[in-house]
Motif scaffolding. Structure first.
Motif, PDB file in Angstrom:
ATOM      1  N   GLY A  55       8.870   1.949  -8.661  1.00  0.00           N
ATOM      2  CA  GLY A  55       7.957   2.735  -7.646  1.00  0.00           C
ATOM      3  C   GLY A  55       6.546   3.085  -8.325  1.00  0.00           C
ATOM      4  N   SER A  56       6.160   4.073  -7.646  1.00  0.00           N
ATOM      5  CA  SER A  56       4.758   4.597  -8.050  1.00  0.00           C
ATOM      6  C   SER A  56       4.962   5.415  -9.493  1.00  0.00           C
ATOM      7  CB  SER A  56       4.336   5.473  -6.844  1.00  0.00           C
ATOM      8  OG  SER A  56       3.913   4.723  -5.797  1.00  0.00           O
ATOM      9  N   VAL A  57       4.960   4.616 -10.331  1.00  0.00           N
ATOM     10  CA  VAL A  57       5.048   5.416 -11.689  1.00  0.00           C
ATOM     11  C   VAL A  57       4.062   5.346 -12.664  1.00  0.00           C
ATOM     12  CG1 VAL A  57       7.625   4.751 -11.723  1.00  0.00           C
ATOM     13  CG2 VAL A  57       5.959   2.985 -12.557  1.00  0.00           C
ATOM     14  N   ASP A  58       3.935   5.811 -13.871  1.00  0.00           N
ATOM     15  CA  ASP A  58       2.829   5.990 -14.610  1.00  0.00           C
ATOM     16  C   ASP A  58       2.869   4.600 -15.506  1.00  0.00           C
ATOM     17  OD1 ASP A  58       4.583   6.097 -16.767  1.00  0.00           O
ATOM     18  OD2 ASP A  58       4.433   8.200 -16.976  1.00  0.00           O
ATOM     19  N   ILE A  59       1.802   4.486 -16.253  1.00  0.00           N
ATOM     20  CA  ILE A  59       1.398   3.054 -17.150  1.00  0.00           C
ATOM     21  C   ILE A  59       2.614   2.646 -18.027  1.00  0.00           C
ATOM     22  CG2 ILE A  59       0.057   4.152 -18.617  1.00  0.00           C
ATOM     23  CD1 ILE A  59      -1.690   1.666 -18.498  1.00  0.00           C
ATOM     24  N   GLY A  60       3.274   3.806 -18.425  1.00  0.00           N
ATOM     25  CA  GLY A  60       4.329   3.512 -19.552  1.00  0.00           C
ATOM     26  C   GLY A  60       5.771   3.005 -18.754  1.00  0.00           C
ATOM     27  N   GLU A  61       5.915   3.310 -17.624  1.00  0.00           N
ATOM     28  CA  GLU A  61       7.054   3.159 -16.932  1.00  0.00           C
ATOM     29  C   GLU A  61       6.818   1.503 -16.515  1.00  0.00           C
ATOM     30  OE1 GLU A  61      10.228   3.721 -16.090  1.00  0.00           O
ATOM     31  OE2 GLU A  61       9.864   5.162 -17.673  1.00  0.00           O
ATOM     32  N   LEU A  62       5.568   1.283 -16.003  1.00  0.00           N
ATOM     33  CA  LEU A  62       4.997   0.111 -15.698  1.00  0.00           C
ATOM     34  C   LEU A  62       5.188  -1.072 -16.812  1.00  0.00           C
ATOM     35  CD1 LEU A  62       1.563   0.497 -13.373  1.00  0.00           C
ATOM     36  CD2 LEU A  62       4.196  -0.386 -12.563  1.00  0.00           C
ATOM     37  N   ALA A  63       4.649  -0.670 -17.973  1.00  0.00           N
ATOM     38  CA  ALA A  63       4.841  -1.356 -19.253  1.00  0.00           C
ATOM     39  C   ALA A  63       6.555  -1.682 -19.481  1.00  0.00           C
ATOM     40  CB  ALA A  63       4.130  -0.700 -20.146  1.00  0.00           C
ATOM     41  N   ARG A  64       7.180  -0.681 -19.147  1.00  0.00           N
ATOM     42  CA  ARG A  64       8.711  -0.906 -19.599  1.00  0.00           C
ATOM     43  C   ARG A  64       9.013  -1.890 -18.377  1.00  0.00           C
ATOM     44  NH1 ARG A  64       8.394   4.138 -22.168  1.00  0.00           N
ATOM     45  NH2 ARG A  64       7.963   5.338 -19.947  1.00  0.00           N
ATOM     46  N   GLY A  65       8.747  -1.682 -17.185  1.00  0.00           N
ATOM     47  CA  GLY A  65       9.298  -2.644 -16.105  1.00  0.00           C
ATOM     48  C   GLY A  65       8.828  -4.155 -16.169  1.00  0.00           C
ATOM     49  N   ILE A  66       7.757  -4.180 -16.955  1.00  0.00           N
ATOM     50  CA  ILE A  66       7.023  -5.851 -17.118  1.00  0.00           C
ATOM     51  C   ILE A  66       8.133  -6.141 -18.476  1.00  0.00           C
ATOM     52  CG2 ILE A  66       5.306  -7.155 -18.022  1.00  0.00           C
ATOM     53  CD1 ILE A  66       3.492  -5.153 -16.587  1.00  0.00           C
ATOM     54  N   GLY A  67       8.247  -5.097 -19.486  1.00  0.00           N
ATOM     55  CA  GLY A  67       8.789  -5.844 -20.593  1.00  0.00           C
ATOM     56  C   GLY A  67      10.266  -6.163 -19.986  1.00  0.00           C
ATOM     57  N   GLN A  68      10.844  -5.531 -18.930  1.00  0.00           N
ATOM     58  CA  GLN A  68      12.208  -6.023 -18.539  1.00  0.00           C
ATOM     59  C   GLN A  68      12.165  -7.374 -17.842  1.00  0.00           C
ATOM     60  OE1 GLN A  68      14.694  -3.415 -19.003  1.00  0.00           O
ATOM     61  NE2 GLN A  68      16.220  -3.742 -17.411  1.00  0.00           N
ATOM     62  N   ALA A  69      11.407  -7.457 -17.259  1.00  0.00           N
ATOM     63  CA  ALA A  69      11.145  -8.815 -16.289  1.00  0.00           C
ATOM     64  C   ALA A  69      10.779  -9.927 -17.452  1.00  0.00           C
ATOM     65  CB  ALA A  69       9.780  -8.648 -15.620  1.00  0.00           C
TER      66      ALA A  69
END
Length: 214
Positions: A55-69
């Motif tokens: 969702g609309s999250v901070d850059i740290g959560e985006l990084a974690r999401g990309i890492g998950q992908a």
């Protein structure tokens, strides 16, 4: 836009994809693997899409999401029905500025969700093409799937590799070496390298810093 809203729009988008026969939520790619947000299949049972949503999250959560992908992409190769699948990272368009600060692995396609719920593929930001950019955040430790003994093994491996190449090591070279020597380490050690950089144990040449030798 929260993650559940993103997932609602993603499901609606998937329902309109002509090749998609099944939409499965919260399914692993392999036994004991990470749980995906969505997996789609065609009529032959072949996996078409592997999807991680944020969702609309901070850059740290985006990084974690990309890492998950990225880990989905790694696990995809172990599933014979997913060899031609596309890994997608999907998030709202209001986080694109933060997203542009991160490097997305080339095999992962990024889709953005507009306020009206329309999905469209993100065009790569110029900085994302830089070989110097890495998926990392200073002082943000990417600990998921990282074990301390694995970090020690990787540090020793990088030290050994740097004896042959004292000027610079490429990330792909290190990842390949980790996969070959330590096949049990998740995602070829990708998250471990992020952690080593965050801890300032690895420099921008992928060589150990003085801290890395302590």
């Amino acid at each position: 836009m929260n993650e559940n809203t993103v997932k609602k729009y993603v499901r609606k988008w998937l329902e309109n994809q002509p090749e998609v026969d099944q939409i499965l939520s919260e399914q692993p790619l392999i036994i004991g693997g990470l749980i995906t947000d969505f997996i789609t299949k065609n009529r032959l049972g072949e996996i078409l899409h592997i999807i991680e949503c944020k969702g609309s999250v901070d850059i740290g959560e985006l990084a974690r999401g990309i890492g998950q992908a990225y880990q989905y992409e790694y696990q995809r190769r172990k599933n014979k029905m997913a060899q031609k699948a596309t890994t997608l990272f999907i998030c709202p368009e209001d986080v694109v500025q933060e997203l542009n600060m991160l490097k997305v692995p080339k095999n992962i396609r990024v889709y953005l969700v507009s306020k009206s719920g329309t999905l469209y593929e993100r065009k790569k930001h110029p900085v994302s093409k830089s070989v110097e950019m890495e998926l990392q955040l200073p002082r943000t430790f990417y600990i998921r799937d990282v074990e301390l003994n694995h970090l020690k093994d990787i540090i020793q491996l990088i030290h050994s590799m740097s004896r042959k190449n004292p000027e610079k090591l490429s990330q792909d070279e290190i990842l390949d070496a980790i996969e070959k020597k330590f096949p049990h380490i998740a995602a070829r050690g990708y998250n471990h390298l992020i952690t080593l950089r965050s801890l300032e144990l690895l420099d921008d040449r992928n060589l150990l810093t003085p801290k890395g030798y302590e």
